[in-house]
Design a protein around this motif. Structure first.
Motif, PDB file in Angstrom:
ATOM      1  N   ARG A 129      36.781  46.170  40.617  1.00  0.00           N
ATOM      2  CA  ARG A 129      37.477  46.011  41.898  1.00  0.00           C
ATOM      3  C   ARG A 129      36.643  45.186  42.878  1.00  0.00           C
ATOM      4  NH1 ARG A 129      41.010  50.318  45.333  1.00  0.00           N
ATOM      5  NH2 ARG A 129      41.545  48.875  47.002  1.00  0.00           N
ATOM      6  N   ALA A 135      39.781  43.329  46.219  1.00  0.00           N
ATOM      7  CA  ALA A 135      38.860  44.422  46.553  1.00  0.00           C
ATOM      8  C   ALA A 135      39.268  45.175  47.809  1.00  0.00           C
ATOM      9  CB  ALA A 135      37.439  43.878  46.704  1.00  0.00           C
ATOM     10  N   LEU A 250      43.378  44.719  37.502  1.00  0.00           N
ATOM     11  CA  LEU A 250      42.111  45.044  36.853  1.00  0.00           C
ATOM     12  C   LEU A 250      42.348  45.421  35.399  1.00  0.00           C
ATOM     13  CD1 LEU A 250      40.574  47.394  39.611  1.00  0.00           C
ATOM     14  CD2 LEU A 250      40.353  44.901  39.444  1.00  0.00           C
TER      15      LEU A 250
END
Length: 345
Positions: A129, A135, A250
């Motif tokens: 992340r 993020a 992700l």
């Protein structure tokens, strides 16, 4: 980052102990890398030091006062316990913000051979992340484990309030994972529903899919503020085709550590190199641009430079700057684990 000396605060984050003595020996290095990159994602270029206070190791770093939002971003740190502000010889404990979306026991309770410990899985999630373009996103991200086994990565993702997708070709493993999820959600009284159907894949057979829709509270569930957990019974190399309409941010996976886990393609033995060369392009298709892949592996059987080259050839950008270039650590006699992170350009 430049800041006036009068604005500086000193923080002390206690390094967590771990029951696995071998993993404990690596925690200082791994935890420092995790903290450095998460602080970097917040815009702070800080290198913590390690200092013993009262016989316990602490990460010590100077920083402008961290906001509540920044502390919340750091809350999932896998290797720290007590957080404090340090004033001289005094530690002033900080309230660690944010409750787990779901109880952390899901990632810990289910035991099976070859399971990656949940702390290391959480570290992989945090690093992925932090290195991604997503993020600081407020919305829930989605994590894919394309070789999910019985689901440790998925449960860690749910604990952080993310959506999770798991792909595996072992019907028995997925059944055990679903049985475990059913029991866990019922015991914890988590409001949820389960839908079972199939997904079509171009030039392939229908893929069985189980989708859990759940929420941390009944009120959130009724309001539609939910998360999803998906299991797909399929070859990992179909990840791109399966998720082409809804790619993830992700990808986190713990690759098989030895020859005893050698995969098979269509019933024929297949080398791990062959599998990776087939899988990595498909995994890339399953991830949004700006997303990050984090994969752990046994460096005794799979040199990092080989995996990085295969990933690069498949269109990934390996992230090898310090401290991401020094994450290798001893696990047991036959396993020296390393971690590769790659950006999906």
């Amino acid at each position: 980052m430049l800041f006036r000396s009068e604005d500086v605060m000193q923080y002390a984050f206690q390094l967590m102990s771990h029951p696995n003595v071998r993993y404990q020996a690596a925690l200082a290095k791994l935890g420092k890398a995790e903290l450095v990159r998460m602080l970097h994602a917040l815009g702070h270029e800080i290198i913590p030091t390690i200092e013993q206070i009262g016989g316990t190791d602490f990460f010590i770093f100077d920083s402008p006062e961290l906001s509540q939002e920044e502390l919340s971003f750091l809350a999932p740190l896998s290797c720290t316990y007590l957080w404090a502000r340090r004033e001289g010889e005094t530690l002033l404990p900080l309230t660690r913000p944010g409750e787990k979306y779901l109880p952390g026991e899901m990632a810990e309770v289910l035991k099976y051979k070859g399971k990656t410990n949940a702390a290391f899985t959480m570290l992989m999630l945090n690093l992925a992340r932090a290195e991604s373009a997503f993020a600081r996103e407020k919305r829930p991200l989605t994590v894919l484990d394309p070789m999910c086994g019985k689901g440790t990565t998925l449960y860690c993702a749910l604990e952080q309030g993310m959506n999770a997708v798991g792909i595996d070709r072992d019907r028995k493993d997925l059944k055990e994972a679903m049985d475990f999820v059913n029991r866990s959600l019922q015991m914890q009284r988590v409001k949820h529903s389960l839908a079972q159907n199939s997904r079509s894949v171009p030039k392939g057979s229908a893929v069985p899919e189980a989708v859990y829709t759940l929420a941390d509270t009944k009120e959130h569930y009724q309001a539609g503020d939910t998360r999803t957990l998906r299991f797909l019974l399929s070859d990992t190399c179909q990840a791109g085709a399966l998720l082409r309409k809804e790619p993830v941010e992700l990808l986190v996976a713990d690759l098989p550590y030895g020859i005893q886990h050698a995969p098979e393609n269509g019933g024929r033995p297949e080398s791990f190199e062959q599998l990776m060369k087939r899988a990595l392009p498909s995994w890339r298709e399953a991830v949004k641009p700006g997303g990050v892949m984090a994969v752990s592996f046994n460096s005794y059987t799979l040199p990092k430079k080989h995996l990085a080259q295969w990933a690069f050839n498949a269109g990934w950008e390996p992230l090898t700057a310090s401290p991401l270039d020094d994450l290798e650590h001893y696990v047991e006699q036959a396993v020296n684990r390393d971690l590769l992170l790659c950006l999906r350009k």
